[in-house]
Design a protein around this motif. Structure first.
Motif, PDB file in Angstrom:
ATOM      1  N   TYR A 103       0.841  -1.194   0.000  1.00 43.95           N
ATOM      2  CA  TYR A 103       0.000   0.000   0.000  1.00 43.95           C
ATOM      3  C   TYR A 103       0.872   1.238   0.000  1.00 43.95           C
ATOM      4  O   TYR A 103       2.036   1.207   0.399  1.00 43.95           O
ATOM      5  CB  TYR A 103      -0.966   0.011   1.181  1.00 43.95           C
ATOM      6  N   THR A 104       0.273   2.325  -0.481  1.00 43.94           N
ATOM      7  CA  THR A 104       0.944   3.626  -0.488  1.00 43.94           C
ATOM      8  C   THR A 104      -0.036   4.676   0.012  1.00 43.94           C
ATOM      9  O   THR A 104      -1.252   4.495  -0.069  1.00 43.94           O
ATOM     10  CB  THR A 104       1.415   4.021  -1.908  1.00 43.94           C
ATOM     11  N   TYR A 105       0.520   5.764   0.538  1.00 45.12           N
ATOM     12  CA  TYR A 105      -0.292   6.913   0.934  1.00 45.12           C
ATOM     13  C   TYR A 105      -0.227   7.942  -0.181  1.00 45.12           C
ATOM     14  O   TYR A 105       0.826   8.180  -0.758  1.00 45.12           O
ATOM     15  CB  TYR A 105       0.234   7.542   2.227  1.00 45.12           C
ATOM     16  N   ASP A 106      -1.375   8.545  -0.491  1.00 40.08           N
ATOM     17  CA  ASP A 106      -1.398   9.664  -1.426  1.00 40.08           C
ATOM     18  C   ASP A 106      -2.181  10.804  -0.786  1.00 40.08           C
ATOM     19  O   ASP A 106      -2.525  10.736   0.391  1.00 40.08           O
ATOM     20  CB  ASP A 106      -1.955   9.261  -2.792  1.00 40.08           C
ATOM     21  N   SER A 107      -2.459  11.837  -1.540  1.00 38.21           N
ATOM     22  CA  SER A 107      -3.116  13.018  -0.957  1.00 38.21           C
ATOM     23  C   SER A 107      -4.539  12.738  -0.479  1.00 38.21           C
ATOM     24  O   SER A 107      -5.059  13.454   0.376  1.00 38.21           O
ATOM     25  CB  SER A 107      -3.128  14.165  -1.966  1.00 38.21           C
ATOM     26  N   ASN A 108      -5.185  11.711  -1.000  1.00 35.58           N
ATOM     27  CA  ASN A 108      -6.566  11.414  -0.609  1.00 35.58           C
ATOM     28  C   ASN A 108      -6.688  10.299   0.419  1.00 35.58           C
ATOM     29  O   ASN A 108      -7.751  10.113   0.987  1.00 35.58           O
ATOM     30  CB  ASN A 108      -7.398  11.043  -1.832  1.00 35.58           C
ATOM     31  N   GLY A 109      -5.638   9.502   0.611  1.00 37.36           N
ATOM     32  CA  GLY A 109      -5.743   8.405   1.556  1.00 37.36           C
ATOM     33  C   GLY A 109      -4.776   7.286   1.250  1.00 37.36           C
ATOM     34  O   GLY A 109      -3.618   7.511   0.912  1.00 37.36           O
ATOM     35  N   ILE A 110      -5.282   6.061   1.324  1.00 35.50           N
ATOM     36  CA  ILE A 110      -4.460   4.863   1.136  1.00 35.50           C
ATOM     37  C   ILE A 110      -4.862   4.173  -0.151  1.00 35.50           C
ATOM     38  O   ILE A 110      -6.054   4.030  -0.444  1.00 35.50           O
ATOM     39  CB  ILE A 110      -4.644   3.880   2.312  1.00 35.50           C
ATOM     40  N   GLU A 111      -3.869   3.725  -0.900  1.00 32.60           N
ATOM     41  CA  GLU A 111      -4.109   2.917  -2.091  1.00 32.60           C
ATOM     42  C   GLU A 111      -3.483   1.551  -1.849  1.00 32.60           C
ATOM     43  O   GLU A 111      -2.273   1.433  -1.692  1.00 32.60           O
ATOM     44  CB  GLU A 111      -3.492   3.572  -3.328  1.00 32.60           C
ATOM     45  N   LEU A 112      -4.330   0.508  -1.794  1.00 35.80           N
ATOM     46  CA  LEU A 112      -3.875  -0.868  -1.584  1.00 35.80           C
ATOM     47  C   LEU A 112      -3.761  -1.539  -2.943  1.00 35.80           C
ATOM     48  O   LEU A 112      -4.715  -1.543  -3.720  1.00 35.80           O
ATOM     49  CB  LEU A 112      -4.854  -1.633  -0.694  1.00 35.80           C
ATOM     50  N   ASN A 113      -2.587  -2.100  -3.233  1.00 34.21           N
ATOM     51  CA  ASN A 113      -2.324  -2.742  -4.521  1.00 34.21           C
ATOM     52  C   ASN A 113      -2.149  -4.243  -4.322  1.00 34.21           C
ATOM     53  O   ASN A 113      -1.313  -4.664  -3.505  1.00 34.21           O
ATOM     54  CB  ASN A 113      -1.059  -2.154  -5.152  1.00 34.21           C
ATOM     55  N   ILE A 114      -2.923  -5.005  -5.080  1.00 32.88           N
ATOM     56  CA  ILE A 114      -2.860  -6.467  -5.002  1.00 32.88           C
ATOM     57  C   ILE A 114      -2.460  -6.997  -6.373  1.00 32.88           C
ATOM     58  O   ILE A 114      -3.305  -7.150  -7.258  1.00 32.88           O
ATOM     59  CB  ILE A 114      -4.216  -7.055  -4.556  1.00 32.88           C
TER      60      ILE A 114
ATOM     61  N   PHE B  99      -8.842   3.929  -0.328  1.00 34.13           N
ATOM     62  CA  PHE B  99      -9.483   4.265   0.934  1.00 34.13           C
ATOM     63  C   PHE B  99      -9.318   5.761   1.153  1.00 34.13           C
ATOM     64  O   PHE B  99      -8.199   6.240   1.341  1.00 34.13           O
ATOM     65  CB  PHE B  99      -8.832   3.481   2.081  1.00 34.13           C
ATOM     66  N   ARG B 100     -10.410   6.518   1.093  1.00 35.65           N
ATOM     67  CA  ARG B 100     -10.369   7.973   1.255  1.00 35.65           C
ATOM     68  C   ARG B 100     -10.261   8.332   2.728  1.00 35.65           C
ATOM     69  O   ARG B 100     -11.086   7.934   3.538  1.00 35.65           O
ATOM     70  CB  ARG B 100     -11.626   8.613   0.685  1.00 35.65           C
ATOM     71  N   MET B 101      -9.269   9.104   3.040  1.00 33.43           N
ATOM     72  CA  MET B 101      -9.088   9.541   4.426  1.00 33.43           C
ATOM     73  C   MET B 101      -9.307  11.039   4.544  1.00 33.43           C
ATOM     74  O   MET B 101      -8.990  11.635   5.554  1.00 33.43           O
ATOM     75  CB  MET B 101      -7.699   9.149   4.914  1.00 33.43           C
ATOM     76  N   GLY B 102      -9.831  11.653   3.506  1.00 32.61           N
ATOM     77  CA  GLY B 102     -10.067  13.088   3.520  1.00 32.61           C
ATOM     78  C   GLY B 102      -9.037  13.794   2.666  1.00 32.61           C
ATOM     79  O   GLY B 102      -7.867  13.462   2.682  1.00 32.61           O
ATOM     80  N   SER B 103      -9.480  14.729   1.903  1.00 26.42           N
ATOM     81  CA  SER B 103      -8.588  15.471   1.014  1.00 26.42           C
ATOM     82  C   SER B 103      -8.092  16.728   1.700  1.00 26.42           C
ATOM     83  O   SER B 103      -8.820  17.392   2.422  1.00 26.42           O
ATOM     84  CB  SER B 103      -9.339  15.840  -0.271  1.00 26.42           C
ATOM     85  N   LYS B 104      -6.853  17.075   1.456  1.00 25.61           N
ATOM     86  CA  LYS B 104      -6.298  18.309   2.009  1.00 25.61           C
ATOM     87  C   LYS B 104      -6.823  19.519   1.246  1.00 25.61           C
ATOM     88  O   LYS B 104      -6.775  20.631   1.731  1.00 25.61           O
ATOM     89  CB  LYS B 104      -4.774  18.265   1.943  1.00 25.61           C
TER      90      LYS B 104
END
Length: 147
Positions: A39-50, A88-93
């Protein structure tokens, strides 16, 4: 004689219920062969890659995943055919705050928590998949963070 019949009926009922309950548990066998899940963190949240090495597309579909207290649908990557991605959206800055509510249209709220049906650690996820029209669950382990 009636006691033996009652006892045998009770055992038969227990066997039937235990076999039905085992279908709702975690699967021991993976529905596909996976490469390293990350997984990686981006500006909107978490991106899980499978990344999937091989899968029987006609029998199995990867539907959703529970990870870090949230649930998200899995989508096949357009650029990489064997990669499934969950966001997974964790809120946008970059949220627009304005006195006119119409100007705030388009702000996306953070994703609401959704508890996993099974207990998982921080480096684990529950994969929800369909096999032969039955919904099943598999625990992915050893998930790493990449930058």
């Amino acid at each position: 004689m009636t006691r033996i019949l009652f006892f045998m009926t009770g055992i038969f009922t227990l066997i039937m219920f235990s076999s039905c309950m085992s279908n709702k548990g975690l699967q021991d066998r993976a529905p596909a062969q996976f490469n390293e899940v990350y997984y990686t963190y981006d500006s909107n949240g978490i991106e899980l890659n499978i990344p999937v090495r091989s899968i029987q597309n006609e029998r199995i579909s990867l539907d959703a995943v529970y990870f870090h207290g949230m649930k998200s649908n899995l989508e096949k990557s357009e650029s990489q055919p064997n990669l499934y991605v969950a966001n997974f959206r964790m809120g946008s800055k970059d949220m627009v705050m304005h006195e006119d509510p119409k100007e705030e249209y388009g702000n996306q709220p953070p994703q609401m928590p959704e508890e996993s049906p099974f207990s998982i650690d921080k480096d684990e996820a529950i994969l929800v998949f369909t096999q032969d029209d039955k919904i099943k669950y598999y625990k992915l382990t050893g998930i790493v963070e990449k930058e």
